[in-house]
Write an enzyme that holds these catalytic residues in place. Structure first.
Site, mmCIF file in Angstrom:
data_model
loop_
_atom_site.group_PDB
_atom_site.id
_atom_site.type_symbol
_atom_site.label_atom_id
_atom_site.label_comp_id
_atom_site.label_asym_id
_atom_site.label_seq_id
_atom_site.Cartn_x
_atom_site.Cartn_y
_atom_site.Cartn_z
ATOM 1 N N SER A 185 0.836 -1.201 0.000
ATOM 2 C CA SER A 185 0.000 0.000 0.000
ATOM 3 C C SER A 185 0.876 1.258 0.000
ATOM 4 O O SER A 185 1.694 1.435 -0.894
ATOM 5 C CB SER A 185 -0.955 -0.037 1.196
ATOM 6 O OG SER A 185 -1.975 0.937 1.062
ATOM 7 N N ASP A 282 -7.858 -3.088 -7.581
ATOM 8 C CA ASP A 282 -7.419 -2.849 -6.205
ATOM 9 C C ASP A 282 -8.549 -2.253 -5.372
ATOM 10 O O ASP A 282 -9.137 -1.231 -5.715
ATOM 11 C CB ASP A 282 -6.227 -1.900 -6.216
ATOM 12 C CG ASP A 282 -5.650 -1.688 -4.835
ATOM 13 O OD1 ASP A 282 -6.236 -0.909 -4.066
ATOM 14 O OD2 ASP A 282 -4.619 -2.314 -4.517
ATOM 15 N N HIS A 350 -6.436 -5.952 -1.713
ATOM 16 C CA HIS A 350 -5.470 -4.894 -1.459
ATOM 17 C C HIS A 350 -4.418 -5.448 -0.503
ATOM 18 O O HIS A 350 -4.733 -5.813 0.626
ATOM 19 C CB HIS A 350 -6.149 -3.672 -0.839
ATOM 20 C CG HIS A 350 -5.225 -2.498 -0.640
ATOM 21 N ND1 HIS A 350 -4.668 -1.810 -1.695
ATOM 22 C CD2 HIS A 350 -4.761 -1.900 0.489
ATOM 23 C CE1 HIS A 350 -3.918 -0.823 -1.227
ATOM 24 N NE2 HIS A 350 -3.942 -0.872 0.097
#
Length: 422
Positions: A185, A282, A350
């Site tokens: 991330s 995502d 994610h």
């Protein structure tokens, strides 16, 4: 009596598996997970560099020493956790675990690519593995301070990154033979920003490569045609003094140098081998870049966000276009990078390298019959095909364990809750 007890215990385990599958089945099956304590950067190092978290606390990391054939190999992983883009959001962040090591968990579980179990992490299990905690709010890239007379904050992500490396060099990093810089991330974005810089701290003959997981954030407009993510990143870069730390070849090539905070704009300037691990859909980008709340005031995307099968035909068209944008923005890398690797699947997910279920397990997501762990290992050790792109949703039936079960409401709070568990 003994037999009865065994049956009862077995029944309880089966019941728990049925109740929480697929989310927690793995944790009930695996008997042991490595717990690693936090190490704070030396005060002298932090003071010399001015390397402090938002609130002034010392930066921290979790270090698991390598062994055997991996004793001189290193895997460093940037922690993720979003960004703060104005004084108000950064002040709020400074009073949470995202801005202060005082408020962080002092012990972290190493799963997935950080696991020390050969069965679940065959290529990196015995390496020196380090989780770099995130406490600055600009993907470890800022270098400024804020002082209005009543409040003071350190925006020192770049210095934190340097201080952590200086702390690790005498612990063996200075003698590294192989190294992999990874992150998820906002930590995945940090990999793009620091990949080449990482090499400068290591021996010249060390093999240095980089893996970004869910860090390929797209410079695209949202469904209301607002530049939501571009505005956010512009504010982060401006507030925290990031621009001076961006790739100079990239910044000199663009009219707006702040755009080099986006991976798609700086990817072509990275010299070290790079691996891009991302979902083409995502989940964080879907909810916060493509369809942020302000872009959907009438809640027309509400049910689509909760359940992908509830998306209308026009909404699915927008999602498919988003996937194409990701592929187009990484096309040059896919086509021309001889040292690069890719694993772009069609799961609504994610971060997939940190949790065991998606990194390597019996039912992990696959593309062309290969798991993420297998493809990343093949890429690093140059063993086999390393650029895999999935067909569009809903082709991939192996994605079942990255999509919430029926009735599970996907909200920003829930997404953050899941990230905390990883």
């Amino acid at each position: 009596m003994v037999v009865v007890v065994v049956v009862v215990k077995f029944s309880v385990v089966v019941l728990l598996l049925l109740m929480c599958a697929p989310w927690c089945a793995y944790s009930l099956v695996v008997p042991y997970r490595l717990q690693v304590g936090m190490t704070l950067v030396k005060n002298s190092t932090a003071k010399a560099l001015g390397a402090y978290c938002l609130d002034g606390s010392l930066p921290g990391y979790h270090f698991s020493k390598g062994f055997g054939s991996g004793a001189r190999n290193w895997l460093l992983q940037f922690e993720g956790g979003g960004w703060c883009n104005d004084v108000e959001s950064c002040l709020a962040r400074a009073n949470t675990r995202r801005g202060s090591t005082n408020l962080m968990t002092k012990v972290e579980t190493f799963n997935g690519i950080l696991s020390n179990n050969e069965s679940f992490n065959p290529d990196f299990y015995n390496w020196n593995r380090v989780k770099l905690r995130y406490c600055d709010g600009a993907s470890f890239a800022g270098d400024s301070t804020f002082d209005n007379g009543t409040s003071f904050m350190y925006f020192r992500g770049q210095k934190i990154w340097q201080a952590m490396l200086l702390d690790l060099l005498p612990k063996g990093l200075a003698r590294a033979e192989k190294a992999l810089l990874s992150g998820c991330s906002a930590g995945g974005l940090a990999v793009f920003l620091h990949c080449d810089n990482f090499s400068k701290f290591l021996p010249r003959n060390a093999t240095v490569k980089c893996l970004s997981d869910a860090g390929f954030f797209l410079d695209v407009k949202d469904v209301a045609m607002h530049e939501t993510i571009r505005t956010l990143y512009h504010d982060v870069v401006t507030l925290q003094g990031v621009e001076q730390n961006l790739d100079q070849n990239c910044t000199s090539s663009l009219i707006d140098p702040k755009l080099c905070f986006f991976p798609q704009h700086n990817l072509g300037f990275i010299k070290n081998p790079m691996f891009i691990l991302n979902s083409a859909y995502d989940m964080w980008q879907f909810h916060n870049i493509l369809v942020p709340s302000l872009a959907d005031p009438r809640k027309e995307w509400k049910y689509c966000k909760y359940n992908i099968s509830a998306c209308t035909e026009s909404q699915m068209k927008i999602l498919q276009d988003f996937r194409l944008a990701m592929l187009e923005d990484s096309y040059s890398f896919y086509k021309h990078s001889t040292s690069g690797g890719m694993f772009i699947n069609s799961c609504f997910a994610h971060c997939q390298s940190e949790q065991q279920e998606t990194w390597l397990a019996a039912d992990s997501p696959i593309v062309h019959n290969k798991t993420i762990a297998k493809v990343v290992g093949n890429w690093y050790f140059e063993r086999n095909e390393t650029k895999l792109i999935d067909d569009p949703y809903p082709c991939n039936s192996s994605c079942h364990n990255t999509i919430p079960p029926a009735g599970y409401i996907i909200t920003q709070e829930n997404i953050l809750g899941l990230q905390r568990k990883l």
